[in-house]
Scaffold this motif. Structure first.
Motif, PDB file in Angstrom:
ATOM      1  N   ILE A 193       0.853  -1.193   0.000  1.00  0.00           N
ATOM      2  CA  ILE A 193       0.000   0.000   0.000  1.00  0.00           C
ATOM      3  C   ILE A 193       0.887   1.241   0.000  1.00  0.00           C
ATOM      4  CG2 ILE A 193      -1.734   1.323   1.275  1.00  0.00           C
ATOM      5  CD1 ILE A 193      -2.707  -1.307   2.482  1.00  0.00           C
ATOM      6  N   LEU A 194       0.627   2.155  -0.934  1.00  0.00           N
ATOM      7  CA  LEU A 194       1.366   3.416  -0.980  1.00  0.00           C
ATOM      8  C   LEU A 194       0.740   4.379   0.025  1.00  0.00           C
ATOM      9  CD1 LEU A 194       3.486   5.312  -2.312  1.00  0.00           C
ATOM     10  CD2 LEU A 194       1.676   6.012  -3.908  1.00  0.00           C
ATOM     11  N   GLN A 195       1.530   4.785   0.986  1.00  0.00           N
ATOM     12  CA  GLN A 195       1.070   5.752   1.977  1.00  0.00           C
ATOM     13  C   GLN A 195       1.751   7.092   1.715  1.00  0.00           C
ATOM     14  OE1 GLN A 195       1.839   3.978   5.861  1.00  0.00           O
ATOM     15  NE2 GLN A 195      -0.242   3.174   5.925  1.00  0.00           N
ATOM     16  N   VAL A 196       0.943   8.122   1.498  1.00  0.00           N
ATOM     17  CA  VAL A 196       1.468   9.470   1.241  1.00  0.00           C
ATOM     18  C   VAL A 196       1.378  10.290   2.523  1.00  0.00           C
ATOM     19  CG1 VAL A 196       1.137  11.612  -0.041  1.00  0.00           C
ATOM     20  CG2 VAL A 196       0.869   9.409  -1.202  1.00  0.00           C
ATOM     21  N   GLN A 197       2.524  10.732   3.018  1.00  0.00           N
ATOM     22  CA  GLN A 197       2.558  11.515   4.252  1.00  0.00           C
ATOM     23  C   GLN A 197       2.597  13.024   4.011  1.00  0.00           C
ATOM     24  OE1 GLN A 197       4.361   8.542   4.217  1.00  0.00           O
ATOM     25  NE2 GLN A 197       3.030   7.585   5.737  1.00  0.00           N
ATOM     26  N   ALA A 198       2.995  13.450   2.819  1.00  0.00           N
ATOM     27  CA  ALA A 198       3.110  14.886   2.538  1.00  0.00           C
ATOM     28  C   ALA A 198       2.597  15.190   1.136  1.00  0.00           C
ATOM     29  CB  ALA A 198       4.565  15.333   2.672  1.00  0.00           C
ATOM     30  N   THR A 199       1.884  16.287   1.003  1.00  0.00           N
ATOM     31  CA  THR A 199       1.377  16.718  -0.302  1.00  0.00           C
ATOM     32  C   THR A 199       2.038  18.014  -0.766  1.00  0.00           C
ATOM     33  OG1 THR A 199      -0.466  17.891   0.770  1.00  0.00           O
ATOM     34  CG2 THR A 199      -0.858  15.612   0.067  1.00  0.00           C
ATOM     35  N   GLU A 200       2.880  18.604   0.100  1.00  0.00           N
ATOM     36  CA  GLU A 200       3.588  19.840  -0.248  1.00  0.00           C
ATOM     37  C   GLU A 200       5.013  19.769   0.294  1.00  0.00           C
ATOM     38  OE1 GLU A 200       0.184  23.327  -0.179  1.00  0.00           O
ATOM     39  OE2 GLU A 200       1.048  22.713   1.730  1.00  0.00           O
ATOM     40  N   LEU A 201       5.875  20.589  -0.284  1.00  0.00           N
ATOM     41  CA  LEU A 201       7.264  20.663   0.169  1.00  0.00           C
ATOM     42  C   LEU A 201       7.656  22.137   0.232  1.00  0.00           C
ATOM     43  CD1 LEU A 201       9.559  18.655   0.878  1.00  0.00           C
ATOM     44  CD2 LEU A 201      10.406  18.969  -1.443  1.00  0.00           C
ATOM     45  N   GLU A 202       8.233  22.559   1.352  1.00  0.00           N
ATOM     46  CA  GLU A 202       8.626  23.969   1.494  1.00  0.00           C
ATOM     47  C   GLU A 202       9.999  24.192   0.868  1.00  0.00           C
ATOM     48  OE1 GLU A 202       8.585  27.539   4.829  1.00  0.00           O
ATOM     49  OE2 GLU A 202       8.808  25.460   5.491  1.00  0.00           O
ATOM     50  N   VAL A 203      10.050  25.172  -0.031  1.00  0.00           N
ATOM     51  CA  VAL A 203      11.294  25.493  -0.730  1.00  0.00           C
ATOM     52  C   VAL A 203      11.516  27.000  -0.720  1.00  0.00           C
ATOM     53  CG1 VAL A 203      11.133  23.470  -2.234  1.00  0.00           C
ATOM     54  CG2 VAL A 203      10.150  25.643  -2.982  1.00  0.00           C
ATOM     55  N   ILE A 255      16.594  26.663  -6.679  1.00  0.00           N
ATOM     56  CA  ILE A 255      15.604  26.359  -5.645  1.00  0.00           C
ATOM     57  C   ILE A 255      16.251  25.468  -4.600  1.00  0.00           C
ATOM     58  CG2 ILE A 255      13.378  25.306  -5.140  1.00  0.00           C
ATOM     59  CD1 ILE A 255      13.199  27.869  -6.777  1.00  0.00           C
ATOM     60  N   THR A 256      16.071  25.811  -3.323  1.00  0.00           N
ATOM     61  CA  THR A 256      16.636  25.024  -2.242  1.00  0.00           C
ATOM     62  C   THR A 256      15.543  24.525  -1.299  1.00  0.00           C
ATOM     63  OG1 THR A 256      17.028  27.013  -0.903  1.00  0.00           O
ATOM     64  CG2 THR A 256      18.837  26.238  -2.298  1.00  0.00           C
ATOM     65  N   LEU A 257      15.828  23.417  -0.653  1.00  0.00           N
ATOM     66  CA  LEU A 257      14.902  22.826   0.305  1.00  0.00           C
ATOM     67  C   LEU A 257      14.990  23.584   1.619  1.00  0.00           C
ATOM     68  CD1 LEU A 257      12.981  20.385   0.865  1.00  0.00           C
ATOM     69  CD2 LEU A 257      15.017  19.182   1.702  1.00  0.00           C
ATOM     70  N   VAL A 258      13.848  23.875   2.229  1.00  0.00           N
ATOM     71  CA  VAL A 258      13.827  24.601   3.499  1.00  0.00           C
ATOM     72  C   VAL A 258      13.863  23.644   4.686  1.00  0.00           C
ATOM     73  CG1 VAL A 258      12.478  26.122   4.993  1.00  0.00           C
ATOM     74  CG2 VAL A 258      12.643  26.610   2.547  1.00  0.00           C
ATOM     75  N   GLY A 259      13.045  22.589   4.648  1.00  0.00           N
ATOM     76  CA  GLY A 259      12.985  21.633   5.755  1.00  0.00           C
ATOM     77  C   GLY A 259      14.118  20.623   5.713  1.00  0.00           C
ATOM     78  N   GLY A 260      14.020  19.619   6.585  1.00  0.00           N
ATOM     79  CA  GLY A 260      15.048  18.591   6.647  1.00  0.00           C
ATOM     80  C   GLY A 260      15.001  17.655   5.461  1.00  0.00           C
ATOM     81  N   GLU A 261      16.167  17.177   5.038  1.00  0.00           N
ATOM     82  CA  GLU A 261      16.243  16.266   3.897  1.00  0.00           C
ATOM     83  C   GLU A 261      15.619  14.909   4.204  1.00  0.00           C
ATOM     84  OE1 GLU A 261      20.262  15.939   2.597  1.00  0.00           O
ATOM     85  OE2 GLU A 261      20.243  17.896   1.580  1.00  0.00           O
ATOM     86  N   ASP A 262      15.495  14.582   5.493  1.00  0.00           N
ATOM     87  CA  ASP A 262      14.951  13.276   5.865  1.00  0.00           C
ATOM     88  C   ASP A 262      13.443  13.310   6.088  1.00  0.00           C
ATOM     89  OD1 ASP A 262      15.020  14.850   8.097  1.00  0.00           O
ATOM     90  OD2 ASP A 262      15.842  13.317   9.438  1.00  0.00           O
ATOM     91  N   GLU A 263      12.789  14.417   5.744  1.00  0.00           N
ATOM     92  CA  GLU A 263      11.332  14.503   5.896  1.00  0.00           C
ATOM     93  C   GLU A 263      10.664  13.409   5.055  1.00  0.00           C
ATOM     94  OE1 GLU A 263       7.558  17.501   4.906  1.00  0.00           O
ATOM     95  OE2 GLU A 263       9.621  18.227   4.719  1.00  0.00           O
ATOM     96  N   LEU A 264       9.817  12.604   5.692  1.00  0.00           N
ATOM     97  CA  LEU A 264       9.163  11.495   5.002  1.00  0.00           C
ATOM     98  C   LEU A 264       8.012  11.998   4.148  1.00  0.00           C
ATOM     99  CD1 LEU A 264       8.884   8.431   4.584  1.00  0.00           C
ATOM    100  CD2 LEU A 264       7.366   8.391   6.586  1.00  0.00           C
ATOM    101  N   LEU A 265       8.026  11.618   2.869  1.00  0.00           N
ATOM    102  CA  LEU A 265       6.976  12.040   1.943  1.00  0.00           C
ATOM    103  C   LEU A 265       6.016  10.900   1.624  1.00  0.00           C
ATOM    104  CD1 LEU A 265       9.122  14.100  -0.611  1.00  0.00           C
ATOM    105  CD2 LEU A 265       8.069  14.867   1.532  1.00  0.00           C
ATOM    106  N   ALA A 266       6.546   9.717   1.402  1.00  0.00           N
ATOM    107  CA  ALA A 266       5.699   8.572   1.052  1.00  0.00           C
ATOM    108  C   ALA A 266       6.456   7.279   1.331  1.00  0.00           C
ATOM    109  CB  ALA A 266       5.281   8.633  -0.412  1.00  0.00           C
ATOM    110  N   SER A 267       5.700   6.194   1.471  1.00  0.00           N
ATOM    111  CA  SER A 267       6.310   4.882   1.695  1.00  0.00           C
ATOM    112  C   SER A 267       5.359   3.799   1.208  1.00  0.00           C
ATOM    113  CB  SER A 267       6.624   4.674   3.186  1.00  0.00           C
ATOM    114  OG  SER A 267       5.435   4.753   3.963  1.00  0.00           O
ATOM    115  N   VAL A 268       5.903   2.602   0.999  1.00  0.00           N
ATOM    116  CA  VAL A 268       5.086   1.457   0.605  1.00  0.00           C
ATOM    117  C   VAL A 268       5.181   0.422   1.717  1.00  0.00           C
ATOM    118  CG1 VAL A 268       4.719  -0.374  -1.073  1.00  0.00           C
ATOM    119  CG2 VAL A 268       5.446   1.881  -1.847  1.00  0.00           C
TER     120      VAL A 268
END
Length: 214
Positions: free
Chosen positions: A125-135, A170-183
């Motif tokens: 099952i694909l679980q989506v934890q984030a729908t946006e990314l702060e940049v 464009i640079t990432l604002v939050g942490g690089e390890d922020e979880l976006l999705a998983s199976v």
């Protein structure tokens, strides 16, 4: 990959708002116009109203899309949509933010997930934890959205912010390890859901106990 942006800067025509009663707001909305405010630029907020159709042509492109706001009798300047308030699915108020094309700003960009995760083909099952990314970046360089290909994700795999390819400038604002999705496997997904429910119920019980002691 970034979603495409129009090569020509969009513009929206608006008018200043001079009445602020509840009845005047209802009249505006009834006539197909949305009350709004423009913030930023070192000045107080400017109360305006915008035609629904004018707003729709920029709102659907994503909040990070830069466009020019033309205020009747008040000049023109670049803005972003900062916030949209909705009621029953309809936009009832909009906050615009003035920006400088030479000054980097931070925005939350929509994530557009594409492809079919490999792990879902064997029951995952694909679980989506984030729908946006702060940049952060210059307004003209901000993407309208960021495409994220999940095709290679197998069961147990995770997609984090560091895996997203950002456009130049464009640079990432939050942490690089922020979880976006998983199976995950169905049993694991069910167990995670039960654990979350148990935690919520425990917190509610603790809160009830604290209230009873007082």
């Amino acid at each position: 990959m970034t979603t495409s942006k129009d090569q020509h800067t969009l513009h929206v025509d608006v008018s200043k708002r001079t009445e602020f009663s509840r009845s005047s707001l209802n009249r505006l909305r009834g006539s197909g116009r949305i009350p709004a405010v423009v913030y930023g630029g070192g000045s107080d907020g400017i109360s305006i109203h915008v035609e629904e159709k004018q707003l729709a042509k920029v709102a659907r492109t994503g909040r990070s899309e830069l466009f020019d706001l033309h205020i009747e009798g008040g000049g023109s300047f670049p803005v972003l949509i900062k916030e949209m308030q909705r009621r029953n699915g309809k936009v009832t108020h909009v906050d615009f933010q003035k920006v400088s094309k030479n000054k980097p700003i931070r925005v939350r960009v929509p994530l557009v997930y594409t492809g079919t995760a490999e792990g879902t083909k064997i029951g995952g099952i694909l679980q989506v934890q984030a729908t946006e990314l702060e940049v952060e970046g210059l307004p003209d360089a901000l993407p309208a959205g960021l495409e994220v290909d999940v095709t290679s994700l197998n069961t147990g795999d995770k997609l984090i912010a560091a895996n997203v390819t950002l456009p130049g400038g464009i640079t990432l604002v939050g942490g690089e390890d922020e979880l976006l999705a998983s199976v995950v496997l169905p049993r694991l997904a069910e167990a995670e859901g039960e654990a979350e429910n148990d935690s919520t119920e425990a917190g509610a019980a603790d809160a009830a106990g604290d209230t009873g002691d007082k």
